[in-house]
Design an enzyme around this catalytic site. Structure first.
Site, PDB file in Angstrom:
ATOM      1  N   LYS A  85       0.832  -1.208   0.000  1.00  0.00           N
ATOM      2  CA  LYS A  85       0.000   0.000   0.000  1.00  0.00           C
ATOM      3  C   LYS A  85       0.872   1.267   0.000  1.00  0.00           C
ATOM      4  O   LYS A  85       2.090   1.181  -0.010  1.00  0.00           O
ATOM      5  CB  LYS A  85      -0.936  -0.031   1.212  1.00  0.00           C
ATOM      6  CG  LYS A  85      -1.893  -1.240   1.210  1.00  0.00           C
ATOM      7  CD  LYS A  85      -2.805  -1.240   0.018  1.00  0.00           C
ATOM      8  CE  LYS A  85      -3.997  -2.161   0.121  1.00  0.00           C
ATOM      9  NZ  LYS A  85      -3.710  -3.581   0.261  1.00  0.00           N
TER      10      LYS A  85
HETATM   11  C1  LIG Z   1      -9.652  -3.050  -1.026  1.00  0.00           C
HETATM   12  C2  LIG Z   1      -9.022  -3.741   0.153  1.00  0.00           C
HETATM   13  N1  LIG Z   1      -9.729  -3.869   1.283  1.00  0.00           N
HETATM   14  C3  LIG Z   1      -9.207  -4.472   2.364  1.00  0.00           C
HETATM   15  C4  LIG Z   1      -7.939  -4.987   2.372  1.00  0.00           C
HETATM   16  C5  LIG Z   1      -7.412  -5.676   3.575  1.00  0.00           C
HETATM   17  O1  LIG Z   1      -6.310  -5.038   4.133  1.00  0.00           O
HETATM   18  P1  LIG Z   1      -5.232  -5.834   5.002  1.00  0.00           P
HETATM   19  O2  LIG Z   1      -4.435  -6.684   4.075  1.00  0.00           O
HETATM   20  O3  LIG Z   1      -4.413  -4.751   5.627  1.00  0.00           O
HETATM   21  O4  LIG Z   1      -5.977  -6.637   6.007  1.00  0.00           O
HETATM   22  C6  LIG Z   1      -7.160  -4.865   1.227  1.00  0.00           C
HETATM   23  C7  LIG Z   1      -5.779  -5.397   1.209  1.00  0.00           C
HETATM   24  O5  LIG Z   1      -5.288  -5.990   0.330  1.00  0.00           O
HETATM   25  C8  LIG Z   1      -7.708  -4.232   0.077  1.00  0.00           C
HETATM   26  O6  LIG Z   1      -7.010  -4.112  -1.061  1.00  0.00           O
END
Ligand SMILES: Cc1ncc(COP(=O)(O)O)c(C=O)c1O
Length: 393
Positions: free
Chosen positions: A196
């Site tokens: 990210k």
């Molecule tokens: C659109 C979206 N929502 C939620 C998430 C979940 O985030 P995390 O990997 O930090 O749990 C991601 C991560 O890839 C994402 O791209």
């Protein structure tokens, strides 16, 4: 005579694979984490408050609540909606599964609404068509880093008394009509996974302007307890109350210290991502077979991802062949996403399948994500463009 492709045994454009995304860590980041390690507080300490304060100031929201991942952030936000069994939440299928899973964690029913063909953002008309008396909330995703249609979605949510959760895991630093995402929806969710915009290893944040929602999410990340360890240390009291069910979703001081130094660098990184996207757009504008996604008026895209639709003009090769051909050239392409309603869990448990969201399904057969991260060099970008060109789509 066209150059022989690497997939056919030719020489690849790159000798080492360029990933589609990766973190950037410098000496300032390392020093900040080491200082946190040497401090009295490894968790629930001052770095957490500092990261939350700086983050909320950056996006222009009244509150920021740090949690252990973007998934935990979605869970906390959905819990704050206080769903009852059978309540419905409308969600886009063009996302990572966690955007929909959080509805199921909280006992809700996920209802998938289709996306717009040009942007692949949740289509407000499709949302409106899926509203029933049981609908309680909408989860919109700022897919690839472009803000969702927030005005239209907020209007629908206000009309039907629904909560708007914006999944901005792709969109830290994006702007909508001159305002940063994070200050617009009822709750906005961010992720700090290494691919990210900024990273804390794993980590997440929810921003909101509502005191009640912020209070609920702060309890939720700490077992549903009304005070944290540091607050009790300050007052000299052992007493605490667990008033509702929660989890340990806390983000540590080591991670928050990293978040603070990463946040300093975000504006410059966003500029780089936007400059790379402009170069991709220019190169693909005159090329057959590659159609970048559309960008809406009055938004500033954050370009977590650069997604384009790929289609060979003679139709002899499909997306999967193009994907493999680019990988063979040393370009670490990816596909975001398999529409969530097509995953076996959703088919099996919720009876979803093909035909439910035809626009998302058609797009899925064409999309490829090209490398996009601030640490990419101009040479890396040129390699990606040369590899796409080499395919002669
Ligand atoms: C659109 C979206 N929502 C939620 C998430 C979940 O985030 P995390 O990997 O930090 O749990 C991601 C991560 O890839 C994402 O791209």
């Amino acid at each position: 005579m066209p150059e022989r492709l690497a997939i056919d045994g030719g020489t690849p454009v790159r000798s080492s694979v360029l990933p589609y995304g990766r973190q950037q860590i410098d000496d300032e980041d390392v020093a900040a984490v080491v200082a946190a390690l040497r401090s009295a507080w490894l968790t629930t300490g001052p770095a957490v408050e500092e990261f939350e304060r700086k983050f909320s100031e950056y996006v222009g929201a009244s509150h920021a609540v740090a949690v252990s991942s973007g998934t935990a952030a979605l869970h906390a936000a959905m819990d704050a909606v206080d769903l009852k069994a059978g309540d419905e939440v409308i969600v886009t299928p063009m996302t990572f599964a966690a955007s929909a899973n959080c509805i199921v964690y909280c006992g809700g029913t996920p209802v998938f609404a289709d996306v717009e063909p040009g942007t692949l953002l949740l289509d407000p008309a499709q949302v409106e068509a899926k509203i029933t008396p049981r609908t309680r909330a909408v989860v919109a995703v700022d897919y690839t880093g472009q803000p969702a249609a927030l005005d239209e979605l907020l209007q629908i949510c206000r009309k039907h008394d629904l909560v708007l959760i914006e999944d901005a895991c792709h969109a830290l630093g994006a702007e909508y009509h001159g305002r940063k995402v994070g200050s617009i929806a009822d709750m906005t969710v961010f992720s700090f996974h290494p691919v990210k915009h900024i990273t804390t290893g794993e980590g997440g944040m929810i921003t909101t302007n509502r005191d009640d929602l912020a209070g609920s999410m702060k309890r939720f990340r700490n077992h549903g307890i009304t005070s944290d360890f540091k607050q009790r240390a300050q007052t000299g009291s052992y007493y605490y109350e667990m008033v509702e069910l929660g989890y340990n979703y806390r983000l540590t001081d080591l991670q928050c210290a990293l978040g603070v130094t990463q946040l300093h660098k975000l504006p410059g990184w966003l500029e780089r991502r936007r400059a790379f996207a402009a170069q991709y757009n220019e190169a693909f504008g005159g090329m057959n077979g590659v159609t970048p996604l559309k960008v809406r008026q009055n938004v500033l895209h954050a370009y977590h991802l650069y997604v384009a639709k790929f289609e060979a003009s003679d139709k002899t090769h499909d997306r999967d062949w193009i994907f493999k051909a680019l990988r063979a050239e040393g370009i670490g392409v990816n596909v975001h996403y398999i529409p969530v309603h097509l995953h076996p869990y959703y088919r099996k448990t919720w009876g979803t399948g093909e035909g439910l969201c035809p626009v998302a399904e058609a797009a899925y057969s064409k999309i490829i994500s090209l490398p996009m991260f601030n640490g990419m060099s101009d040479g890396d970008l040129a390699d990606v463009i040369a590899s796409v060109e080499k395919l002669h789509l």
